[in-house]
Write a protein that holds these residues in place. Structure first.
Motif, PDB file in Angstrom:
ATOM      1  N   MET A  29      -3.927  -4.762  -0.697  1.00 49.09           N
ATOM      2  CA  MET A  29      -3.875  -3.897  -1.649  1.00 49.09           C
ATOM      3  C   MET A  29      -2.948  -2.995  -2.978  1.00 49.09           C
ATOM      4  SD  MET A  29      -6.720  -3.494  -0.730  1.00 49.09           S
ATOM      5  CE  MET A  29      -7.612  -1.938  -1.798  1.00 49.09           C
ATOM      6  N   ASN A  31      -0.203  -3.023  -5.470  1.00 50.11           N
ATOM      7  CA  ASN A  31      -0.292  -2.975  -6.732  1.00 50.11           C
ATOM      8  C   ASN A  31       0.755  -4.297  -6.776  1.00 50.11           C
ATOM      9  OD1 ASN A  31      -2.814  -2.881  -7.881  1.00 50.11           O
ATOM     10  ND2 ASN A  31      -1.545  -0.785  -8.532  1.00 50.11           N
ATOM     11  N   GLN A  70      -0.292   3.548 -12.780  1.00 50.73           N
ATOM     12  CA  GLN A  70      -0.014   2.898 -12.007  1.00 50.73           C
ATOM     13  C   GLN A  70       1.053   2.638 -10.420  1.00 50.73           C
ATOM     14  OE1 GLN A  70       2.802   0.692 -14.201  1.00 50.73           O
ATOM     15  NE2 GLN A  70       3.015   0.743 -15.973  1.00 50.73           N
ATOM     16  N   GLN A  74      -4.535   0.748  -4.443  1.00 52.09           N
ATOM     17  CA  GLN A  74      -5.736   1.061  -5.297  1.00 52.09           C
ATOM     18  C   GLN A  74      -6.787   1.509  -4.251  1.00 52.09           C
ATOM     19  OE1 GLN A  74      -6.927  -2.819  -6.146  1.00 52.09           O
ATOM     20  NE2 GLN A  74      -5.224  -3.716  -7.575  1.00 52.09           N
ATOM     21  N   GLY A  75      -7.708   2.296  -5.065  1.00 50.23           N
ATOM     22  CA  GLY A  75      -8.617   2.760  -4.509  1.00 50.23           C
ATOM     23  C   GLY A  75      -9.103   3.934  -4.125  1.00 50.23           C
ATOM     24  N   GLU A  78      -3.794   8.544  -6.692  1.00 46.11           N
ATOM     25  CA  GLU A  78      -3.225   8.407  -6.048  1.00 46.11           C
ATOM     26  C   GLU A  78      -2.173   9.517  -5.624  1.00 46.11           C
ATOM     27  OE1 GLU A  78       1.654   7.982  -9.111  1.00 46.11           O
ATOM     28  OE2 GLU A  78      -0.299   6.468  -9.441  1.00 46.11           O
ATOM     29  N   SER A  81      -2.453   9.146  -1.562  1.00 48.35           N
ATOM     30  CA  SER A  81      -1.905   8.728  -1.237  1.00 48.35           C
ATOM     31  C   SER A  81      -0.359   8.614  -0.834  1.00 48.35           C
ATOM     32  CB  SER A  81      -1.708   6.647  -2.398  1.00 48.35           C
ATOM     33  OG  SER A  81      -0.952   6.829  -3.253  1.00 48.35           O
ATOM     34  N   TYR A 127      -3.281   1.387   4.320  1.00 46.38           N
ATOM     35  CA  TYR A 127      -2.366   0.459   3.038  1.00 46.38           C
ATOM     36  C   TYR A 127      -0.677   0.608   2.814  1.00 46.38           C
ATOM     37  CZ  TYR A 127      -7.228  -1.021   2.623  1.00 46.38           C
ATOM     38  OH  TYR A 127      -8.857  -0.854   2.851  1.00 46.38           O
TER      39      TYR A 127
END
Length: 541
Positions: A29, A31, A70, A74-75, A78, A81, A127
């Motif tokens: 996951m 980037n 950025q 993802q998903g 931010e 997370s 993740y």
């Protein structure tokens, strides 16, 4: 790291994306723009130190630009997370200590304990921890050659191994059987069992114990030998639950080592409110005396390490109703989590004032940091912030009254203690009561009363030996460590999570109800199961 050098986290956020990324199920996951090469990052010890900062920052920050833009994961939003925010969601919001009215998909299922394998927050934590493992692995592999000629880089590697072990400690706790990945590889990994992961964490922490700096011999915010000892004590305390082997003697051994270190319980009551407890959660907790108790912290700086997770989340999300945001050093509140009466009732023996309905409004135990004005004791509507007492434990105010770094009040300076000495005291006492060898009740009682003396500001709250039992320890852990990310783990260890104890809205019922025993573990994210056929889902999902 010190607040005046924490901006290195931001630099390292860019640098560390140069590290080679494996593409197994633990690395799908994040980037990875591959901005730099490994040679650029590991050309000398100073560059390697910046890459190490990103390993730390994987638990504190969320992406390459700051609060948003950025993001690493993802998903998901931010800010959501970020690691400690997700830990609050999974280890506090799923218990008697927190409830939240936000209706984001997946959040109501957390306090209902009714989640599925596609729950966004459960996926995001997997993740996040996977990425921490990936960053740690990459750092360790790429720094090895430099460490051959530089002792300091060798200690950097030990720190990265600690962070990786801590990530796997969380994976054991939350998900159980996960892949054990310690090398960069493009192969889909096999699934390891909980005992294999447990043994890995145990062996890693023992192996690095002498390679880490001595207690308080490292920069503030970076781990030392005592962090490894304290995490081992916590690991051993949960061994019987996780792998069916009682290791309370080992828990005592490592708790004693941690307690024999230069760390000490903070008793510095700078703001003269009768207790030094609140200073652990203020914006200057890196300098006000609290830093002497904090063994492992996540560092935040409102000017240089901005995130909508971390302490910005815990401070601002907790403000609503009649609470005034400036009283907490911020520019507004998000009207999110409150607590249930189950936590409030843990302080019932120290009530010093009640309202006209007989509900408590003040306590002799200063750890009872509740905001009650306009808040109801009972929760009738989960979506209403004023249903349930608000928690005023975390603040962006400084004990010394000085200004914080972000003049706008948008971002918070307060560091989050992941492991502090008070927990080690509690771990020691519990291990003694569970029959571990090498400790004694008299010491356990003395340690508990040291915490209670700080909480009350005097010895009036101290207990006798006859009052010291496991039920008391569980309640004392609630009083000392609420909203610090440990409650779910504690309730499971005491066999009071899925059954044998109810709290408001557990299982979706207003008065609480039992839930399936399989809810003691979260599911492995469904999309990970689909991608990697080597993995089996946890029972019940």
């Amino acid at each position: 790291m010190k607040k005046n050098t924490i901006s290195k986290y931001i630099v390292a956020t860019i640098l560390a994306f140069s590290l080679s990324s494996c593409h197994d199920d633990l690395d799908l996951m994040p980037n990875d723009p591959n901005t730099y090469t490994e040679f650029d990052v590991f050309k000398d010890p100073s560059s390697a130190k910046l890459a190490l900062a990103k390993v730390y920052a994987s638990l504190a920050l969320t992406g390459q630009k700051g609060p948003d833009g950025q993001g690493d994961i993802q998903g998901i939003d931010e800010g959501t997370s970020q690691y400690s925010r997700l830990l609050f969601y999974l280890n506090e919001l799923t218990t008697d200590q927190a409830i939240i009215g936000w209706g984001d998909p997946g959040i109501p299922n957390l306090h209902d304990i009714s989640w599925g394998s596609n729950n966004t927050f459960i996926q995001a934590m997997y993740y996040r921890l996977a990425q921490t493992v990936s960053f740690s692995n990459s750092f360790i592999v790429n720094a090895e050659k430099l460490a051959e000629t530089d002792q300091e880089v060798k200690s950097y590697i030990a720190e990265a191994r600690f962070i990786r072990a801590y990530a796997y400690y969380n994976l054991i706790d939350l998900y159980g059987n996960v892949p054990l990945v310690t090398k960069i590889s493009s192969e889909l990994p096999q699934q390891s069992n909980r005992k294999e992961i447990f043994n890995f964490v145990e062996n890693e922490l023992k192996a690095i114990e002498e390679e880490l700096k001595t207690g308080k011999g490292n920069e503030y915010g970076r781990v030392d030998k005592v962090a490894a000892e304290a995490l081992l004590a916590r690991l051993y305390l949960n061994a019987e639950t996780w792998i069916g082997e009682a290791k309370y003697t080992e828990a005592i051994t490592y708790a004693k080592l941690a307690m024999q270190s230069p760390y000490k319980i903070n008793t510095n009551d700078t703001n003269k409110n009768g207790s030094a407890y609140d200073e652990l959660f203020l914006a200057d907790n890196d300098t006000n005396g609290a830093q002497d108790e904090a063994i492992f912290t996540l560092n935040f700086d409102g000017a240089n390490s901005r995130t909508y997770g971390g302490s910005t989340f815990i401070v601002k999300a907790s403000i609503g109703g009649n609470m005034k945001a400036p009283d907490f050093g911020v520019n507004g509140g998000w009207g999110g989590p409150r607590t249930t009466k189950a936590l409030v009732e843990q302080f019932s023996s120290s009530i010093s004032a009640t309202n006209q309905n007989g509900e408590p409004t003040a306590w002799k135990d200063k750890r009872a940091m509740f905001f009650t004005d306009g808040q109801s004791f009972e929760i009738n509507n989960v979506g209403t912030f004023t249903d349930g007492y608000a928690v005023a434990k975390w603040s962006n105010k400084r004990a010394d009254g000085a200004a914080t770094r972000d003049a706008t009040g948008e971002y918070v300076d307060t560091d989050i203690p992941v492991i502090r000495l008070a927990e080690v005291y509690l771990n020691y006492a519990e291990a003694v009561l569970r029959g571990g060898a090498g400790g004694d009740r008299a010491t356990a009682l003395s340690l508990i009363n040291e915490l209670r003396t700080r909480a009350y500001g005097n010895t009036s709250g101290n207990i006798t030996d006859s009052q010291l039992n496991l039920d008391f320890i569980l309640d004392e852990r609630a009083r000392e460590m609420y909203w610090e990310g440990t409650r779910r783990t504690d309730l499971i260890r005491f066999n009071k999570y899925t059954s044998n104890y109810n709290w408001p809205f557990k299982g979706g019922a207003q008065n609480g109800t039992s839930v399936p025993a399989t809810r003691a573990l979260f599911p492995i994210p469904n999309n990970i199961i689909v991608i990697n056929p080597n993995l089996n889902q946890n029972p019940g999902y």
